[in-house]
Design an enzyme around this catalytic site. Structure first.
Site, PDB file in Angstrom:
ATOM      1  CE  LYS A  55       2.957 -22.765  90.742  1.00 43.96           C
ATOM      2  NZ  LYS A  55       2.919 -23.720  91.873  1.00 43.96           N
ATOM      3  CG  ASP A 107      -0.541 -25.005  92.734  1.00 39.22           C
ATOM      4  OD1 ASP A 107      -1.155 -25.420  93.727  1.00 39.22           O
ATOM      5  OD2 ASP A 107       0.659 -25.270  92.521  1.00 39.22           O
ATOM      6  CG  MET A 108      -5.635 -18.858  90.939  1.00 41.93           C
ATOM      7  SD  MET A 108      -6.453 -19.525  89.461  1.00 41.93           S
ATOM      8  CE  MET A 108      -8.006 -20.118  90.131  1.00 41.93           C
ATOM      9  NE  ARG A 129      -3.749 -25.753  98.237  1.00 44.46           N
ATOM     10  CZ  ARG A 129      -3.050 -26.263  97.220  1.00 44.46           C
ATOM     11  NH1 ARG A 129      -2.620 -25.484  96.248  1.00 44.46           N
ATOM     12  NH2 ARG A 129      -2.780 -27.544  97.167  1.00 44.46           N
ATOM     13  CE  LYS A 149      -2.972 -14.220 105.271  1.00 44.30           C
ATOM     14  NZ  LYS A 149      -2.146 -13.580 106.309  1.00 44.30           N
ATOM     15  N   GLY A 150      -2.476 -15.365  98.306  1.00 42.96           N
ATOM     16  CA  GLY A 150      -2.047 -14.965  96.956  1.00 42.96           C
ATOM     17  C   GLY A 150      -0.581 -14.594  96.953  1.00 42.96           C
ATOM     18  CB  ALA A 151       2.261 -16.421  96.083  1.00 44.97           C
ATOM     19  CG  HIS A 167       2.508 -20.759 106.402  1.00 45.79           C
ATOM     20  ND1 HIS A 167       2.456 -20.151 105.178  1.00 45.79           N
ATOM     21  CD2 HIS A 167       2.882 -22.035 106.186  1.00 45.79           C
ATOM     22  CE1 HIS A 167       2.800 -21.018 104.237  1.00 45.79           C
ATOM     23  NE2 HIS A 167       3.057 -22.174 104.822  1.00 45.79           N
ATOM     24  NE  ARG A 207       5.028 -18.480  93.190  1.00 46.95           N
ATOM     25  CZ  ARG A 207       5.442 -19.147  92.102  1.00 46.95           C
ATOM     26  NH1 ARG A 207       5.963 -18.492  91.088  1.00 46.95           N
ATOM     27  NH2 ARG A 207       5.347 -20.458  92.037  1.00 46.95           N
ATOM     28  NE  ARG A 208       6.333 -19.724  99.117  1.00 48.16           N
ATOM     29  CZ  ARG A 208       5.593 -19.872  97.988  1.00 48.16           C
ATOM     30  NH1 ARG A 208       5.865 -20.805  97.125  1.00 48.16           N
ATOM     31  NH2 ARG A 208       4.583 -19.074  97.732  1.00 48.16           N
TER      32      ARG A 208
HETATM   33  P1  FDA Z   1       1.359 -14.371 105.849  1.00 47.92           P
HETATM   34  O1  FDA Z   1       2.108 -14.085 104.619  1.00 47.92           O
HETATM   35  O2  FDA Z   1       0.619 -13.255 106.516  1.00 47.92           O
HETATM   36  O3  FDA Z   1       2.287 -15.114 106.858  1.00 47.92           O
HETATM   37  C1  FDA Z   1       1.882 -15.498 108.154  1.00 47.92           C
HETATM   38  C2  FDA Z   1       3.083 -16.094 108.868  1.00 47.92           C
HETATM   39  O4  FDA Z   1       3.467 -17.297 108.219  1.00 47.92           O
HETATM   40  C3  FDA Z   1       4.338 -15.231 108.808  1.00 47.92           C
HETATM   41  O5  FDA Z   1       4.362 -14.286 109.838  1.00 47.92           O
HETATM   42  C4  FDA Z   1       5.417 -16.277 108.947  1.00 47.92           C
HETATM   43  O6  FDA Z   1       5.547 -16.692 110.286  1.00 47.92           O
HETATM   44  C5  FDA Z   1       4.873 -17.414 108.160  1.00 47.92           C
HETATM   45  N1  FDA Z   1       5.300 -17.370 106.745  1.00 47.92           N
HETATM   46  C6  FDA Z   1       4.534 -17.053 105.681  1.00 47.92           C
HETATM   47  N2  FDA Z   1       5.240 -17.156 104.531  1.00 47.92           N
HETATM   48  C7  FDA Z   1       6.478 -17.527 104.892  1.00 47.92           C
HETATM   49  C8  FDA Z   1       7.655 -17.802 104.168  1.00 47.92           C
HETATM   50  N3  FDA Z   1       7.719 -17.728 102.832  1.00 47.92           N
HETATM   51  N4  FDA Z   1       8.761 -18.197 104.866  1.00 47.92           N
HETATM   52  C9  FDA Z   1       8.731 -18.304 106.204  1.00 47.92           C
HETATM   53  N5  FDA Z   1       7.628 -18.061 106.946  1.00 47.92           N
HETATM   54  C10 FDA Z   1       6.522 -17.671 106.308  1.00 47.92           C
HETATM   55  N6  FDA Z   1      -0.401 -18.842  96.362  1.00 47.92           N
HETATM   56  C11 FDA Z   1      -0.930 -18.655  95.126  1.00 47.92           C
HETATM   57  O7  FDA Z   1      -0.961 -17.525  94.645  1.00 47.92           O
HETATM   58  N7  FDA Z   1      -1.421 -19.728  94.424  1.00 47.92           N
HETATM   59  C12 FDA Z   1      -1.436 -20.988  94.937  1.00 47.92           C
HETATM   60  O8  FDA Z   1      -1.898 -21.926  94.270  1.00 47.92           O
HETATM   61  C13 FDA Z   1      -0.887 -21.192  96.242  1.00 47.92           C
HETATM   62  N8  FDA Z   1      -0.844 -22.437  96.793  1.00 47.92           N
HETATM   63  C14 FDA Z   1      -0.517 -22.559  98.122  1.00 47.92           C
HETATM   64  C15 FDA Z   1      -0.653 -23.786  98.768  1.00 47.92           C
HETATM   65  C16 FDA Z   1      -0.456 -23.887 100.136  1.00 47.92           C
HETATM   66  C17 FDA Z   1      -0.654 -25.207 100.811  1.00 47.92           C
HETATM   67  C18 FDA Z   1      -0.051 -22.735 100.864  1.00 47.92           C
HETATM   68  C19 FDA Z   1       0.160 -22.812 102.347  1.00 47.92           C
HETATM   69  C20 FDA Z   1       0.159 -21.549 100.235  1.00 47.92           C
HETATM   70  C21 FDA Z   1      -0.049 -21.437  98.862  1.00 47.92           C
HETATM   71  N9  FDA Z   1       0.139 -20.217  98.207  1.00 47.92           N
HETATM   72  C22 FDA Z   1      -0.378 -20.081  96.926  1.00 47.92           C
HETATM   73  C23 FDA Z   1       0.904 -19.126  98.842  1.00 47.92           C
HETATM   74  C24 FDA Z   1       0.002 -18.118  99.536  1.00 47.92           C
HETATM   75  O9  FDA Z   1      -0.722 -17.374  98.591  1.00 47.92           O
HETATM   76  C25 FDA Z   1       0.810 -17.159 100.414  1.00 47.92           C
HETATM   77  O10 FDA Z   1       1.699 -16.430  99.600  1.00 47.92           O
HETATM   78  C26 FDA Z   1       1.622 -17.815 101.518  1.00 47.92           C
HETATM   79  O11 FDA Z   1       0.924 -18.878 102.077  1.00 47.92           O
HETATM   80  C27 FDA Z   1       1.921 -16.798 102.650  1.00 47.92           C
HETATM   81  O12 FDA Z   1       0.714 -16.353 103.219  1.00 47.92           O
HETATM   82  P2  FDA Z   1       0.179 -16.782 104.689  1.00 47.92           P
HETATM   83  O13 FDA Z   1      -1.268 -17.082 104.554  1.00 47.92           O
HETATM   84  O14 FDA Z   1       0.994 -17.881 105.217  1.00 47.92           O
HETATM   85  O15 FDA Z   1       0.225 -15.492 105.557  1.00 47.92           O
END
Ligand code: FDA
Length: 304
Positions: free
Chosen positions: A98, A132-133, A182, A185-187, A225, A285-286
Site C-alpha cells: 500500500k 494495492d489500490m 488484479r 470489486k473495491g473495499a 471470492h 474492511r473485512r
Molecule cells: P462479494 O463481496 O460479492 O463476495 C462474494 C462472496 O465472497 C460472499 O458471498 C462471501 O461468500 C465471500 N466473501 C466476500 N468477502 C468476505 C468477507 N470479508 N468475509 C467472508 N466472506 C466473504 N480492495 C481494494 O479496494 N483494493 C485492493 O487493493 C484490494 N486487494 C485485494 C486483493 C485480493 C487478493 C482480494 C481477494 C481482494 C482485494 N480487495 C481489495 C478487496 C475487494 O475489493 C473486495 O472488497 C473483496 O474481495 C470482496 O469482494 P468479492 O469480489 O469477494 O465479492
C-alpha cells in the site's frame, strides 16, 4: 455492499482505540490475519505453499504521514524478502504494497523511493510486487508511481477497483503485454460521483473488467471470492484461448479457504496473506464486506 458505518469506523482513531484494546478481538482478527510478526507469516506461507497455493504478502499498515514509519514499513518488506529468500519461500511469491503506508500522502517522492527499494529487494529475492489500490483520491498518484516503477521493474502489478467509474478506461490502458492487473470489486466507501453504489452495478462493472483483461495481452489476476465471477473468468479465459499459466485467481487469507485449495488443483491460486500489528483498518474492511463477519465478531463477546 460494504457497510458504510464500518468503513467510516475503519478510519476513526477513537473506535480503533476501543476495538484494539479489547483482548477478545484478537481471536476474531486471527481468522483474517496470519499473525503479528514475520515468524507467524512464514509459518502460514509454509502451510499454504505446501498445499499448492501461491502467496502475496501484505505487511499491514496504511495512511501514514510519518517519514520514519514509512521507512519502517519499507524495512519490514526488505526483512521479509531476505527471510523468504533464505528459507526457500520466495519462488512464485509476491508482495502486496500500500503506497499510503510508504508515505504517499506526505510526499509522493518518498513513497516512490520506498517502493523502488522494495521492488529492487523483491527482484533480488526472486519475488514480484503488486500495488494495492486505496481510496479513489489516490488512484492517479498510484498509477503514476506504477508507471515509474515499471520503467525499471516491468513486472510490477496493480489492483484496479471495478466499482470506480473511471476503471474501464484504466483497464484498457493496462491490458497490454507484460501488465499484471488484479481486478477487485473495491473495499472503500466512495461517493456516488466516482463509484457505482449498487451491488448489481458493481458486479456488472466487474464482468466488463474481466472481459477487457481476458481479451487483452496482459496477465489478469482475478481478486474475488464470488463464485459467479470465478466461473465467468474461467469461461472467458477458455474463450480467449488462454493457457492455465496466463492468469490467476486470488483470494484473501481466511475467506473461502476450502475453495482456495480446490481451485489450486486446476488453476494458479494465490492467497493474500496480511501480517503485522497494524491490522485495524484491514480487519474493519473485512467486517464491512459481510454482515455475518460482524455478527461473528459481536457473538465472540456475548458468548463469554
Ligand atoms: P462479494 O463481496 O460479492 O463476495 C462474494 C462472496 O465472497 C460472499 O458471498 C462471501 O461468500 C465471500 N466473501 C466476500 N468477502 C468476505 C468477507 N470479508 N468475509 C467472508 N466472506 C466473504 N480492495 C481494494 O479496494 N483494493 C485492493 O487493493 C484490494 N486487494 C485485494 C486483493 C485480493 C487478493 C482480494 C481477494 C481482494 C482485494 N480487495 C481489495 C478487496 C475487494 O475489493 C473486495 O472488497 C473483496 O474481495 C470482496 O469482494 P468479492 O469480489 O469477494 O465479492
Amino acid at each position: 455492499m460494504p457497510n458504510p458505518l464500518l468503513l467510516a469506523a475503519a478510519r476513526s482513531e477513537r473506535i480503533r482505540g476501543l476495538v484494539t484494546s479489547v483482548p477478545l478481538t484478537r481471536g476474531v482478527v486471527d481468522r483474517f490475519v496470519a499473525g503479528e510478526d514475520l515468524d507467524a507469516a512464514t509459518r502460514t506461507v509454509r502451510e499454504l505453499t505446501g498445499a499448492g497455493l501461491r502467496v502475496t504478502l501484505d505487511h499491514l499498515g496504511e495512511d501514514t504521514t510519518d517519514r520514519a514509519q514509512a521507512e519502517a514499513t519499507r524495512d519490514a518488506y526488505l526483512a521479509m524478502f531476505g527471510a523468504f529468500a533464505g528459507e526457500g519461500l520466495a519462488r512464485d511469491a509476491d508482495a502486496s504494497v500500500k503506497l499510503s503506508a510508504l508515505g504517499q500522502a506526505l510526499d509522493e517522492g518518498l513513497a516512490l523511493d520506498n517502493a523502488r527499494a522494495i521492488c529492487a529487494a523483491a527482484s533480488e529475492a526472486g519475488m514480484t510486487v503488486t500495488l494495492d489500490m486505496e481510496d479513489h483520491t489516490t488512484v492517479d498518484s498510484t498509477l503514476e508511481i506504477l508507471g515509474k516503477l515499471r520503467a525499471d521493474f516491468p513486472w510490477v502489478g496493480v489492483a484496479i477497483q471495478a466499482m470506480l467509474r473511471r476503471t474501464e478506461g484504466d483497464l484498457r490502458d493496462l491490458a497490454h503485454e507484460g501488465s499484471r492487473v488484479r481486478l477487485v470489486k473495491g473495499a472503500y466507501a466512495e461517493p456516488e460521483a466516482v463509484a457505482f453504489q449498487a451491488k448489481a452495478e458493481i458486479d456488472r462493472a466487474y464482468l466488463r473488467g474481466l472481459r477487457t483483461l481476458m481479451a487483452g495481452a496482459g496477465y489478469p489476476m482475478i481478486g474475488s471470492h464470488d463464485p459467479r465471477m470465478i466461473d465467468i473468468a474461467r469461461a472467458l479465459a477458455d474463450r480467449a484461448g488462454r493457457s492455465a499459466d496466463s492468469y490467476e485467481f486470488q483470494m484473501l487469507y481466511g475467506i473461502r479457504a476450502a475453495e482456495q485449495r480446490r481451485l489450486a488443483e486446476t488453476h494458479r491460486m494465490r492467497v493474500y496473506v496480511p501480517y503485522g500489528g497494524d491490522w485495524y483498518g484491514y480487519f474493519m474492511r473485512r467486517l464491512a464486506e459481510r454482515p455475518a463477519n460482524l455478527a461473528f465478531f459481536l457473538r465472540s463477546f456475548v458468548s463469554r
